[in-house]
Enzyme design. Structure first.
Site, short mmCIF file in Angstrom:
data_model
loop_
_atom_site.label_atom_id
_atom_site.label_comp_id
_atom_site.label_asym_id
_atom_site.label_seq_id
_atom_site.Cartn_x
_atom_site.Cartn_y
_atom_site.Cartn_z
N GLY A 42 0.82 -1.22 0.00
CA GLY A 42 0.00 0.00 0.00
C GLY A 42 0.84 1.26 0.00
O GLY A 42 0.49 2.26 -0.63
N ASP A 43 1.98 1.22 0.70
CA ASP A 43 2.89 2.36 0.71
C ASP A 43 3.50 2.58 -0.67
O ASP A 43 3.63 3.71 -1.14
CB ASP A 43 4.00 2.13 1.74
N ARG A 44 3.89 1.47 -1.32
CA ARG A 44 4.45 1.57 -2.67
C ARG A 44 3.42 2.13 -3.64
O ARG A 44 3.75 2.97 -4.50
CB ARG A 44 4.89 0.18 -3.13
#
Length: 463
Positions: free
Chosen positions: A252-254
């Site tokens: 999700g961060d990527r």
């Protein structure tokens, strides 16, 4: 042009080893720890990803005055850090892995804390953003009233990507896109209505109305994502490539980081979402967070960003925009570059000398196949792009799928379009298009004794 990440940070600790037996005290695995890695997590992970890819990034957060806080500062080397004081212990999340499989996680200092204050320096940093990522991890920063008021004002001026948390506040109205995963989205709907959430399309529709964002992108792991924008009659599916991934941590961060980069480059949201979903899949296929470079080495200690793993990844549209804003000259050239030879190197070096950056428009595999026949390309587009980026004279690569580079050129709008000298004396096919925005078409020396076809024929004779 700076990317600003706003949100909560934590220290992530990975204990990795092998589990080959059960404990005699209880039926639990015994993990023989062979490696310990620490890194910045939460909003810190988003910022580190961007910094390792070479983007100018500022992290706006709060840190505790403790050992974990000091470690976080060290692991954020290479990121411009604007941090206030939380007044509470820094959260630490320790994961134990046996092989590639998580076994257990221990959380310290992760209980709910009061909303932290924000300093004038933190607010000034946010105001300077070309794009904002709000990486909310439920620690209260995204709930600060002064910060929310500023983000609300900026929502109409710059793209804001809001990655929500079940324990955090709702996004401010008007942000470009909110990116919950399906579990977070379902919980948000149930918390607001108390009823069952339904399909991903239904969840996206409910949250779009409630949050009043310009779009909602609900991610669904290996099933991709669902995108719904204000004014759309229905949600659109964003498929994800199939990858083998053991631990989805960090995906999700990527995705949020990639979305911000693509929106800053001027791409529309559907295209940015598709690219970000693929970037997240590639991140997991490459090993996820466990494959990220260690930031505790000499580079971090010296205050320099650690080198990114794999190829240099400069986004071509963003690079062109940045060079133009500095008053520089954007040079572009194009071709298949199937088997790179000395002629290519000489021509590319000459092209780079005409301006302040060189962007190569590269024919995709399908495009090469249509132009050269079913036996080509010899080398796939990802490897061709990587080889080009390994050259000092090439600053970025832009892959296009059409038979001609005209659509790519229309998006890139270089000041100079370069072709080999075999066009000398003839008007270049792209000249009318390039001159439309005031660009020029030039030729560089052509080396007829060196060609991909000749090299391929020579290789065929010795194979």
């Amino acid at each position: 042009m700076r990317i600003v990440v706003v949100g909560d940070v934590m220290l992530d600790v990975d204990l990795s080893g092998e589990a080959t037996r059960l404990s005699p005290d209880a039926p639990v695995p015994v993990v023989d720890i062979s490696g310990v890695r620490r890194r910045a997590g939460g909003a810190g992970l988003v910022a580190r990803m961007l910094a390792q890819d070479g983007w100018p990034v500022t992290l706006v957060t709060v840190l505790g005055n403790d050992d974990a806080g000091s470690q976080l500062r060290a692991h954020l080397a290479g990121v411009q850090l604007v941090a206030g004081t939380s007044g509470y212990p820094s959260p630490v999340k320790t994961r134990v892995r046996a092989g590639s499989h998580p076994v257990v996680r221990f959380d310290q200092g992760c209980e709910k804390s009061p909303v932290p204050d924000v300093s004038p320096a933190m607010l000034r940093a946010v105001e300077q953003a070309g794009v904002v990522i709000v990486a909310d991890y439920g620690r209260g920063l995204a709930a600060n009233p002064r910060l929310r008021a500023l983000l609300g004002r900026l929502a109409g001026e710059v793209p804001i990507v809001w990655d929500p948390h079940p324990s955090g506040p709702e996004p401010v109205p008007g942000v470009a896109v909110v990116t919950p995963n399906i579990s977070e989205a379902t919980k948000a709907v149930q918390a607001g209505s108390g009823s069952a959430a339904g399909s991903a399309d239904t969840v996206a529709e409910i949250l779009l109305q409630r949050w009043r964002s310009r779009a909602v992108l609900v991610t669904r792991g290996e099933e991709g994502a669902v995108l719904l924008r204000q004014g759309d009659t229905s949600a659109r599916a964003v498929p994800a490539p199939r990858v083998e991934a053991g631990d989805p941590c960090g995906a999700g961060d990527r995705l949020a980081a990639s979305l911000a980069v693509h929106l800053l480059a001027g791409r529309d949201l559907p295209e940015a979402a598709e690219l970000a979903v693929h970037d997240a899949a590639d991140f997991l296929a490459a090993g996820g967070v466990s494959a990220l470079p260690d930031t505790a080495g000499a580079d971090a200690a010296a205050g320099h960003p650690a080198p990114a793993a794999g190829r240099r990844t400069t986004e071509p549209l963003l690079l062109a925009r940045s060079v133009r804003e500095r008053g520089g000259t954007v040079v572009a050239t194009g071709g298949c570059f199937d088997l790179i030879h000395a002629g290519h190197v000489r021509s590319l070096t000459a092209a780079r000398g005409l301006g302040d950056c060189l962007i190569v428009c590269l024919n995709s595999d399908d495009s090469v196949r249509r132009l050269k026949g079913p036996q080509r390309p010899i080398i796939g587009q990802h490897d061709r792009a990587e080889l080009l980026l390994a050259m000092e004279c090439v600053d970025a690569v832009m892959v296009f799928d059409e038979d001609t580079p005209e659509a790519a050129l229309d998006r890139l709008r270089p000041d100079i379009w370069v072709k080999g000298g075999d066009y000398k004396g003839a008007r270049l096919p792209e000249a009318d298009l390039v001159e439309r925005w005031g660009g020029r078409c030039l030729t560089v020396p052509f080396h007829p004794a060196r060609s991909t076809t000749g090299l391929a024929d020579a290789l065929a004779k010795v194979s």
